[in-house]
Design a protein around this motif. Structure first.
Motif, PDB file in Angstrom:
ATOM      1  N   CYS A 138       0.866  -1.175   0.000  1.00 32.77           N
ATOM      2  CA  CYS A 138       0.000   0.000   0.000  1.00 32.77           C
ATOM      3  C   CYS A 138       0.902   1.225   0.000  1.00 32.77           C
ATOM      4  O   CYS A 138       1.805   1.346   0.826  1.00 32.77           O
ATOM      5  N   GLU A 139       0.647   2.104  -0.952  1.00 34.84           N
ATOM      6  CA  GLU A 139       1.506   3.285  -1.081  1.00 34.84           C
ATOM      7  C   GLU A 139       0.774   4.504  -0.523  1.00 34.84           C
ATOM      8  O   GLU A 139      -0.321   4.830  -0.959  1.00 34.84           O
ATOM      9  N   ILE A 140       1.387   5.166   0.457  1.00 35.62           N
ATOM     10  CA  ILE A 140       0.798   6.378   1.046  1.00 35.62           C
ATOM     11  C   ILE A 140       1.514   7.571   0.437  1.00 35.62           C
ATOM     12  O   ILE A 140       2.688   7.819   0.736  1.00 35.62           O
ATOM     13  N   ASN A 141       0.836   8.277  -0.443  1.00 32.91           N
ATOM     14  CA  ASN A 141       1.444   9.442  -1.091  1.00 32.91           C
ATOM     15  C   ASN A 141       1.059  10.696  -0.322  1.00 32.91           C
ATOM     16  O   ASN A 141      -0.119  10.965  -0.092  1.00 32.91           O
ATOM     17  N   THR A 142       2.092  11.478   0.052  1.00 33.54           N
ATOM     18  CA  THR A 142       1.820  12.633   0.896  1.00 33.54           C
ATOM     19  C   THR A 142       2.674  13.825   0.483  1.00 33.54           C
ATOM     20  O   THR A 142       3.159  13.857  -0.650  1.00 33.54           O
ATOM     21  N   ASP A 143       2.835  14.791   1.395  1.00 35.62           N
ATOM     22  CA  ASP A 143       3.551  16.016   1.004  1.00 35.62           C
ATOM     23  C   ASP A 143       4.989  16.065   1.507  1.00 35.62           C
ATOM     24  O   ASP A 143       5.608  17.114   1.500  1.00 35.62           O
ATOM     25  N   VAL A 144       5.500  14.949   2.020  1.00 38.13           N
ATOM     26  CA  VAL A 144       6.928  14.834   2.378  1.00 38.13           C
ATOM     27  C   VAL A 144       7.443  13.521   1.768  1.00 38.13           C
ATOM     28  O   VAL A 144       6.643  12.679   1.348  1.00 38.13           O
ATOM     29  N   ASP A 145       8.781  13.348   1.748  1.00 38.66           N
ATOM     30  CA  ASP A 145       9.350  12.196   1.042  1.00 38.66           C
ATOM     31  C   ASP A 145       9.146  10.858   1.743  1.00 38.66           C
ATOM     32  O   ASP A 145       9.423   9.805   1.182  1.00 38.66           O
ATOM     33  N   GLY A 146       8.731  10.881   2.996  1.00 41.69           N
ATOM     34  CA  GLY A 146       8.549   9.629   3.738  1.00 41.69           C
ATOM     35  C   GLY A 146       8.519   9.944   5.219  1.00 41.69           C
ATOM     36  O   GLY A 146       8.211  11.073   5.614  1.00 41.69           O
ATOM     37  N   VAL A 147       8.849   8.946   6.041  1.00 39.49           N
ATOM     38  CA  VAL A 147       8.892   9.162   7.486  1.00 39.49           C
ATOM     39  C   VAL A 147      10.315   9.603   7.843  1.00 39.49           C
ATOM     40  O   VAL A 147      11.294   8.962   7.447  1.00 39.49           O
ATOM     41  N   TYR A 148      10.418  10.686   8.562  1.00 38.28           N
ATOM     42  CA  TYR A 148      11.710  11.241   8.961  1.00 38.28           C
ATOM     43  C   TYR A 148      11.974  10.983  10.445  1.00 38.28           C
ATOM     44  O   TYR A 148      11.052  10.620  11.187  1.00 38.28           O
ATOM     45  N   THR A 149      13.215  11.259  10.855  1.00 36.20           N
ATOM     46  CA  THR A 149      13.573  11.096  12.275  1.00 36.20           C
ATOM     47  C   THR A 149      12.790  12.061  13.175  1.00 36.20           C
ATOM     48  O   THR A 149      12.701  11.851  14.377  1.00 36.20           O
ATOM     49  N   CYS A 150      12.244  13.128  12.586  1.00 38.72           N
ATOM     50  CA  CYS A 150      11.345  14.031  13.310  1.00 38.72           C
ATOM     51  C   CYS A 150      10.561  14.787  12.229  1.00 38.72           C
ATOM     52  O   CYS A 150      10.950  14.749  11.055  1.00 38.72           O
ATOM     53  N   ASP A 151       9.494  15.434  12.595  1.00 41.60           N
ATOM     54  CA  ASP A 151       8.731  16.198  11.610  1.00 41.60           C
ATOM     55  C   ASP A 151       9.671  17.203  10.913  1.00 41.60           C
ATOM     56  O   ASP A 151      10.199  18.109  11.564  1.00 41.60           O
ATOM     57  N   PRO A 152       9.900  17.039   9.600  1.00 47.29           N
ATOM     58  CA  PRO A 152      10.866  17.922   8.927  1.00 47.29           C
ATOM     59  C   PRO A 152      10.441  19.388   8.917  1.00 47.29           C
ATOM     60  O   PRO A 152      11.254  20.262   8.666  1.00 47.29           O
ATOM     61  N   ARG A 153       9.175  19.649   9.215  1.00 41.61           N
ATOM     62  CA  ARG A 153       8.741  21.059   9.285  1.00 41.61           C
ATOM     63  C   ARG A 153       9.203  21.695  10.604  1.00 41.61           C
ATOM     64  O   ARG A 153       9.277  22.906  10.713  1.00 41.61           O
ATOM     65  N   ILE A 154       9.459  20.868  11.599  1.00 41.54           N
ATOM     66  CA  ILE A 154       9.935  21.392  12.889  1.00 41.54           C
ATOM     67  C   ILE A 154      11.463  21.318  12.958  1.00 41.54           C
ATOM     68  O   ILE A 154      12.114  22.211  13.472  1.00 41.54           O
ATOM     69  N   VAL A 155      12.007  20.213  12.443  1.00 43.10           N
ATOM     70  CA  VAL A 155      13.467  20.028  12.473  1.00 43.10           C
ATOM     71  C   VAL A 155      13.956  19.855  11.033  1.00 43.10           C
ATOM     72  O   VAL A 155      13.924  18.748  10.476  1.00 43.10           O
ATOM     73  N   PRO A 156      14.401  20.927  10.416  1.00 47.74           N
ATOM     74  CA  PRO A 156      14.833  20.821   9.009  1.00 47.74           C
ATOM     75  C   PRO A 156      15.979  19.818   8.814  1.00 47.74           C
ATOM     76  O   PRO A 156      16.123  19.259   7.732  1.00 47.74           O
ATOM     77  N   ALA A 157      16.750  19.558   9.879  1.00 46.66           N
ATOM     78  CA  ALA A 157      17.869  18.609   9.740  1.00 46.66           C
ATOM     79  C   ALA A 157      17.412  17.150   9.856  1.00 46.66           C
ATOM     80  O   ALA A 157      18.243  16.239   9.804  1.00 46.66           O
ATOM     81  N   ALA A 158      16.124  16.916  10.017  1.00 47.11           N
ATOM     82  CA  ALA A 158      15.630  15.538  10.167  1.00 47.11           C
ATOM     83  C   ALA A 158      16.037  14.695   8.966  1.00 47.11           C
ATOM     84  O   ALA A 158      16.105  15.186   7.849  1.00 47.11           O
ATOM     85  N   ARG A 159      16.289  13.387   9.238  1.00 45.88           N
ATOM     86  CA  ARG A 159      16.715  12.493   8.151  1.00 45.88           C
ATOM     87  C   ARG A 159      15.578  11.576   7.742  1.00 45.88           C
ATOM     88  O   ARG A 159      14.814  11.119   8.583  1.00 45.88           O
ATOM     89  N   LEU A 160      15.569  11.272   6.447  1.00 45.12           N
ATOM     90  CA  LEU A 160      14.559  10.337   5.944  1.00 45.12           C
ATOM     91  C   LEU A 160      14.928   8.929   6.388  1.00 45.12           C
ATOM     92  O   LEU A 160      16.077   8.510   6.249  1.00 45.12           O
ATOM     93  N   LEU A 161      13.952   8.201   6.931  1.00 38.76           N
ATOM     94  CA  LEU A 161      14.197   6.811   7.319  1.00 38.76           C
ATOM     95  C   LEU A 161      13.825   5.944   6.112  1.00 38.76           C
ATOM     96  O   LEU A 161      12.662   5.906   5.721  1.00 38.76           O
ATOM     97  N   GLU A 162      14.800   5.296   5.514  1.00 38.83           N
ATOM     98  CA  GLU A 162      14.502   4.537   4.293  1.00 38.83           C
ATOM     99  C   GLU A 162      13.640   3.324   4.579  1.00 38.83           C
ATOM    100  O   GLU A 162      12.820   2.919   3.780  1.00 38.83           O
ATOM    101  N   GLU A 163      13.877   2.727   5.726  1.00 41.07           N
ATOM    102  CA  GLU A 163      13.035   1.606   6.108  1.00 41.07           C
ATOM    103  C   GLU A 163      12.855   1.587   7.611  1.00 41.07           C
ATOM    104  O   GLU A 163      13.696   2.087   8.355  1.00 41.07           O
ATOM    105  N   MET A 164      11.758   1.051   8.035  1.00 48.02           N
ATOM    106  CA  MET A 164      11.511   0.933   9.478  1.00 48.02           C
ATOM    107  C   MET A 164      10.576  -0.243   9.718  1.00 48.02           C
ATOM    108  O   MET A 164       9.801  -0.621   8.828  1.00 48.02           O
TER     109      MET A 164
END
Ligand code: ADP
Ligand code: ASP
Ligand code: MG
Length: 422
Positions: free
Chosen positions: A177-203
């Motif tokens: 199931c593909e969840i298409n949204t307005d960010v590239d995926g799940v990050y280490t923190c909300d990228p809108r709050i922490v711009p340095a957050a990293r994308l988690l490729e898998e979890m």
């Protein structure tokens, strides 16, 4: 587009509110879906949310007309946003020369329980989807909504379209199931709050579920629960890019050999505190208090008990609930106190409330085997001058209740402590 997966596979795609937030964006989604259709993907189903801001508008409208509106009327009103979205996407696909069939939940047969505004899906029929595919049409399904056995409209709770999509994926035996949204995926923190957050490729599902439950809004917690239960992989990606490599895969087996101590930092602003005083011997008991709250369907989160059992000062108990449940909680405690006062007990039971709070959490399965995460968390918050009001821990998370105004700063300093200083 999907690597090795054959195009005869079933795929469910979900597009969120921002992805369908304007006519142009709806045409963009239609072009994406059409491209895939032309590439030979015939067994696709698309789930959509209401256009961004629309559900908020409908919720405000119901509250304005009657703040005490029944959950049944609330559901009938707020489910309407998705009706518009499915029709618009089907119309945009028509414009692309691709046949599509829009479905509301009741038309497709998405059956839920009767818990209005927080309904759970019981079953989804596949015959309408199969019939649409047989006619070369792409089913476009309204997310967030369901129907009871009695054909009453229900909704799954805010953000519930993700759950509609994963449930449909389970019902259709989808490859993922593909969840298409307005960010590239799940990050280490909300990228809108922490711009340095990293994308988690898998979890893995466990971390994804904990992060979702603790406020990371990108996935609805129940969609992760369902994915885990039925082992359906969930892929989170950005609607606005065509980059196939930037994304997060949530699945059973990740390639990581050893888990990181901390996978993410989350912020939940939907926190209110209730402090109940006057509990204890000769008065209302704790079990009685929580059983009446549970009977009302209210979820209690962190509980802190001050000075339990001291005779000189009756028990005082603090706990948190979602802001939307605050007035019902206070009302329930008031009724209990009145009833107990009538029977000669509980006259002094009182509930005080506090909003303007938030919960910041540090999450990671690796925490089980690493020492020092708690110390590092408290030190980072204290160095930043952030006061901690309540603490709750489990094997894989540490949560602190803080002032809502400190929320963004807390995320930033915790992210720095765990991800940026290594
Ligand atoms: P949609 O409308 O597509 O369902 P949501 O607004 O529900 O999208 O969820 C996406 C948002 O979740 C992002 O814009 C981002 O601000 C927020 N978010 C919170 N935590 C995270 C996180 N850890 N990783 C990615 N996004 C997050
Ligand atoms: N439109 C609904 C909401 O805003 C469902 C969703 O977006 O997933 O909550
Ligand atoms: Mg969402």
């Amino acid at each position: 587009m999907y690597g090795d997966i054959p195009n005869t596979s079933v795929v469910v795609q979900k597009y969120g509110g921002t992805s369908v937030g304007s006519p142009e964006r709806i045409r963009n989604v239609a072009a994406r879906v059409a491209r895939q259709y032309r590439a030979g993907w015939r067994r696709m189903a698309v789930v959509v949310s209401a256009m961004s801001g629309e559900t908020n508008r409908l919720v405000a409208l119901v509250r304005d007309v009657n703040p005490q509106a029944s959950a049944k009327n609330y559901d009938m009103a707020v489910a309407a946003g998705e009706q518009v979205a499915v029709a618009l996407l089907a119309a945009a696909l028509e414009g692309e020369g691709v046949a599509a069939e829009p479905f509301l939940a009741w038309q497709l047969g998405i059956v839920t329980d009767e818990a209005h505004a927080r309904a759970r899906i019981r079953s989804i029929r596949r015959d309408k989807v199969e019939a649409a595919w047989a006619q070369g049409r792409i089913p476009i399904v309204a997310g967030f909504q369901g129907m009871t056995e009695d054909m009453e409209i229900t909704t799954l709770g805010r953000g519930g379209s993700d759950t509609s999509a994963v449930a449909l994926g389970v019902a259709l035996d989808a490859a993922f199931c593909e969840i298409n949204t307005d960010v590239d995926g799940v990050y280490t923190c909300d990228p809108r709050i922490v711009p340095a957050a990293r994308l988690l490729e898998e979890m893995d599902y466990e971390v994804a579920l904990e992060m979702a439950s603790l406020g990371s809004k990108v996935l609805h917690p129940r969609c992760v629960e369902l994915g885990a239960k039925y082992k359906l992989p969930i892929v989170v990606r950005n609607t606005f890019t065509t980059d196939d490599h930037q994304r997060t895969r949530v699945m059973t087996q990740t390639t990581e050999i050893e888990s990181l101590a901390v996978s993410g930092v989350t912020l939940d602003k939907d926190v209110a505190r209730v402090t109940v005083s006057g509990l204890g011997s000769g008065s209302v008991g704790i079990s009685e208090l929580f059983s009446v709250i549970a009977q009302r369907g209210i979820n209690v989160d962190i509980i802190v008990h001050d000075k339990p059992g001291m005779k000189s000062e009756p028990g005082r108990l603090g706990f948190t609930v979602a802001k939307g449940d605050l007035s019902a909680t206070v009302e329930t405690i008031g009724q209990l106190a009145k009833k107990s006062a009538g029977s000669g007990t509980g006259a002094s039971v009182r509930a005080d409330t506090e909003s303007g709070l938030a919960k910041v959490s540090v999450v990671g399965v690796g925490m089980r085997s690493y020492a020092g995460v708690a110390g590092k968390t408290f030190a980072a918050l204290s160095d930043a001058g952030i006061q901690i009001h309540m603490i709750s821990t489990s094997e894989i998370k540490i949560s602190c209740v803080i002032a809502e105004t400190d929320g963004a700063k807390a995320c930033q300093v915790l992210h720095k402590a765990f991800f940026e200083n290594q």
